[in-house]
Design an enzyme around this catalytic site. Structure first.
Site, PDB file in Angstrom:
ATOM      1  N   ASP A   1       1.063  -0.860   0.180  1.00 18.53           N
ATOM      2  CA  ASP A   1       0.445   0.059  -0.063  1.00 18.53           C
ATOM      3  C   ASP A   1       0.780   0.986  -0.234  1.00 18.53           C
ATOM      4  O   ASP A   1       1.861   1.323   0.640  1.00 18.53           O
ATOM      5  CB  ASP A   1      -0.968  -0.179   1.378  1.00 18.53           C
ATOM      6  CG  ASP A   1      -1.779   1.326   1.204  1.00 18.53           C
ATOM      7  OD1 ASP A   1      -3.286   1.337   0.608  1.00 18.53           O
ATOM      8  OD2 ASP A   1      -1.333   1.866   2.451  1.00 18.53           O
TER       9      ASP A   1
ATOM     10  N   GLU B   1       1.110  -0.496  -4.837  1.00 16.49           N
ATOM     11  CA  GLU B   1       0.208   0.471  -5.390  1.00 16.49           C
ATOM     12  C   GLU B   1       0.854   1.717  -5.124  1.00 16.49           C
ATOM     13  O   GLU B   1       1.172   2.647  -4.332  1.00 16.49           O
ATOM     14  CB  GLU B   1      -1.162   0.298  -4.144  1.00 16.49           C
ATOM     15  CG  GLU B   1      -1.830   1.468  -5.052  1.00 16.49           C
ATOM     16  CD  GLU B   1      -2.216   2.687  -3.299  1.00 16.49           C
ATOM     17  OE1 GLU B   1      -3.227   3.909  -3.883  1.00 16.49           O
ATOM     18  OE2 GLU B   1      -1.950   2.543  -2.760  1.00 16.49           O
TER      19      GLU B   1
END
Length: 670
Positions: free
Chosen positions: A350, A403
């Site tokens: 993330d 990401e």
């Protein structure tokens, strides 16, 4: 290991058997047994000198075997060994229910080697016991801290760590033996993103447990045809509205849904049904809860001491000190832990961009350039390279997915070429451009066709995954179907068209739960998805289309053989701006495997529309998003389509067919 629908913390119903006097005496004797006299307990350690050297150098990738709590035996006495890193502590003790949270009862010892590690053995402490570390700081404060390496925690809002183990008798050997193929870049990867607390709920709005999800969610994902499931962070977190992205218990699945073994059972059930499991992993920041990692020993131990690098202004959280060797070992060990102990098939990392850039979400004067005068966080860059090197050295059959929302070069390229070494990267640019295009009234799309076609200019610079994630259906952004323009029929037709475009575009794909049946409301983490919508034809049709797309993707090699190679894609026509029609081909290893895809991005059907094709023969429609089965208008090409020897669009042959309104047609030669 026997599986049960009950967690180990649940108690069986009491029996009616009368307790005997002998049994009562035995219990009393156990409670009042004399203190155990252990010799040289301060010498008991799980650390070797080599472990300490690796830890200090930032090269120990299995710290979970050493730190935390470990049920063991010393001098014939069963108990638990505790170890914690707190180099600035004045003293450390273990507190819990077993000693009435008395900070003076059970002190542990600091090692002599300047590692900053405190360790000790406490007899008669077993699985399920609550504990924290009571750390006395140099200025005399006493901090009650969770164990950073705890394998289980009390159910929030309670905050104590639990003595636990992660032993499990796995039965997913078949999957593990073949997952190198299932997780390969040359295999289909269609990912269903799930928030475990809100996918589906029981009566009285109760969450499903890991064991209940192992029954219901596994069946659903298999029925829908997804190849992988991705869990939003299941690591222990104190604040539910963070959706799991404010992690504190990095080595523990959230106790809200069951025990660590319950989560292992869930992963195992996915594997036994040929579905891979990807975990969201959050090394980018952590919250400042008093019992957590922040100022762990009274100093900035885990977070960077300079708040220009150590504090995240967007999330009001703290950033790891990526340049500190012990922190690098902590993070890489954590990644290895989930891949090894929980059989995860990959990690989706993330907020990579927030780690790569020193000026991320910061104004001028709020950040300082690196030693070369640039804005890259060089510590983070080197950490990612070391992380991916370590992971792929031990697990060549998993996927590390970034990401990363910027144009940083080489995120999914090998480290030896200067890349970061990830397996895949989310294609955020494609997502933004595509939604921007589809949100337009079809009347005006002819002026913006570049938004649709631009992605192919850079799609092969990385190994891209196309994401429509949870972030696109919250905070007033509307649900996927409500983003689409027009009346109800047009909105659903647009979304079917969009999904067909996604599944036939180069790259792998990800869809957030609820999007597959056209949920009309934005996602709410406190509520179940709106499953009742499937009683209505538009939503059922949408769900059936996604099933069909997953089947198409998995059964047509042209869609995955070369999904990251320019050899696997060709534009046939992008010039028909007036009618907003585009035509492209996807190619596999065999020429006859190739597919032709036609998108009509207006609500006007186009009968007798001619396109160029590369092969002579009979073409058949293998998918039409306007099929009545999908709640379309039924303008399909049910008959075989025979090529004409008419050169068209640079091809030696051509065909004439009906292009449905707001529809996609996928063709294959027989």
């Amino acid at each position: 290991m026997a599986k049960t629908s009950k967690t180990s913390t649940e108690k069986a119903e009491p029996t009616k058997k009368k307790t005997t006097k002998k049994e009562i005496v035995a219990v009393v004797d156990e409670i009042h047994q004399p203190p155990v006299q252990l010799k040289n307990v301060e010498t008991f350690s799980l650390f070797s000198d080599f472990d300490i050297d690796l830890f200090k150098a930032g090269k120990h990738y299995r710290l979970f075997e050493k730190f935390g709590s470990h049920i063991t035996e010393f001098q014939g006495v069963k108990g638990t060994y505790f170890a914690v890193w707190a180099p600035s502590a004045k003293s450390v003790s273990v507190i819990g229910n077993f000693n009435y949270w008395d900070k003076d009862s059970h002190h542990i010892f600091v090692r002599w080697d300047s590692s900053g590690i405190w360790e000790g053995f406490i007899p008669h402490i077993g699985k399920g016991e609550t504990y924290k570390f009571c750390i006395q700081t140099q200025d005399g404060r006493f901090l009650e801290k969770m164990d950073p390496y705890a394998q289980s925690f009390e159910v929030p809002p309670r905050t104590a760590s639990l003595v636990w183990d992660n032993w499990y008798e796995w039965t997913d050997a078949d999957w593990m033996a073949k997952r190198h193929k299932n997780n390969s870049l040359a295999s289909p990867m269609s990912v269903y993103e799930v928030h475990v607390g809100s996918w589906k709920r029981k009566e009285h709005d109760q969450k499903l447990s890991f064991v209940e999800l192992a029954d219901q969610l596994v069946k659903y994902v298999k029925e829908m045809g997804f190849t992988h499931v991705e869990f939003m962070p299941i690591m222990e977190h104190p604040y539910e509205p963070s959706w799991g992205y404010q992690v504190l218990g990095y080595f523990a699945p959230s106790s809200r849904f069951g025990t660590p073994q319950d989560f292992m059972y869930l992963v195992e059930e996915f594997h036994k049904n040929d579905i891979g499991v990807i975990l969201d992993w959050v090394p980018s920041h952590f919250p400042g809860d008093a019992h957590g990692l922040y100022e762990f020993d009274g100093t900035h131990l885990f977070e960077h001491p300079d708040m220009k690098k150590g504090y995240h202004p967007d999330w009001k959280s703290y950033i790891f000190n990526y340049g500190r060797n012990e922190i690098r070992s902590f993070l890489i060990s954590n990644a290895i832990y989930w891949l090894e102990r929980y059989h995860a098939d990959g990690l989706r990392v993330d907020a990579v961009a927030s780690m790569l850039y020193l000026d991320y979400s910061r104004n001028e004067g709020e950040w300082e350039p690196n030693i070369f005068g640039g804005n890259h966080n060089l510590d983070s860059v080197s950490l990612f390279k070391e992380l991916n090197e370590a992971v792929y050295a031990q697990f060549s059959d998993v996927q590390m997915i970034a990401e990363e929302s910027t144009s940083y070069t080489g995120v999914s390229r090998p480290i030896y070429t200067g890349g970061l070494g990830f397996g895949q990267k989310w294609m955020m640019g494609w997502m933004n451009d595509t939604l921007k295009y589809f949100e337009k009234d079809p009347m005006y799309r002819k002026y913006s066709q570049d938004n649709l076609t631009f992605s192919t200019n850079y799609v092969f610079t990385e190994n891209f995954m196309l994401p429509f994630s949870h972030d696109e259906v919250v905070y007033g952004k509307k649900s996927m179907v409500e983003k689409m323009p027009g009346d109800e029929w047009q909105r659903f037709a647009n979304l079917r068209l969009l999904y067909t475009y996604m599944f036939t575009h180069p790259g792998t794909n990800l869809m957030f739960m609820g999007g597959e049946f056209g949920q009309t409301s934005e996602w709410n983490f406190e509520k179940s998805l709106e499953w009742w919508l499937l009683d209505h034809a538009p939503h059922k049709g949408m769900q059936d289309l996604v099933k069909a797309l997953n089947n198409l993707y998995k059964t047509q090699p042209a869609l995955y053989d070369k999904q990251f190679s320019p050899e696997g894609f060709e534009w046939i026509d992008t010039t028909d701006h007036e009618n907003s029609i585009v035509v492209y081909a996807r190619k596999g290893n065999e020429s006859k495997e190739q597919l032709i895809i036609i998108l009509n991005l207006t609500p006007v059907p186009r009968p007798h529309y001619r396109i160029g094709v590369p092969l002579s023969g009979i073409w058949e429609e293998v998918l039409n998003s306007d099929d009545i089965a999908f709640y379309g208008s039924g303008k399909v090409n049910s008959s075989a389509i025979i090529t004409d020897e008419i050169s068209w669009q640079g091809k030696a042959y051509s065909i004439s067919l009906t292009i449905p309104p707001l529809g996609a047609v996928v063709l294959k030669v027989k």
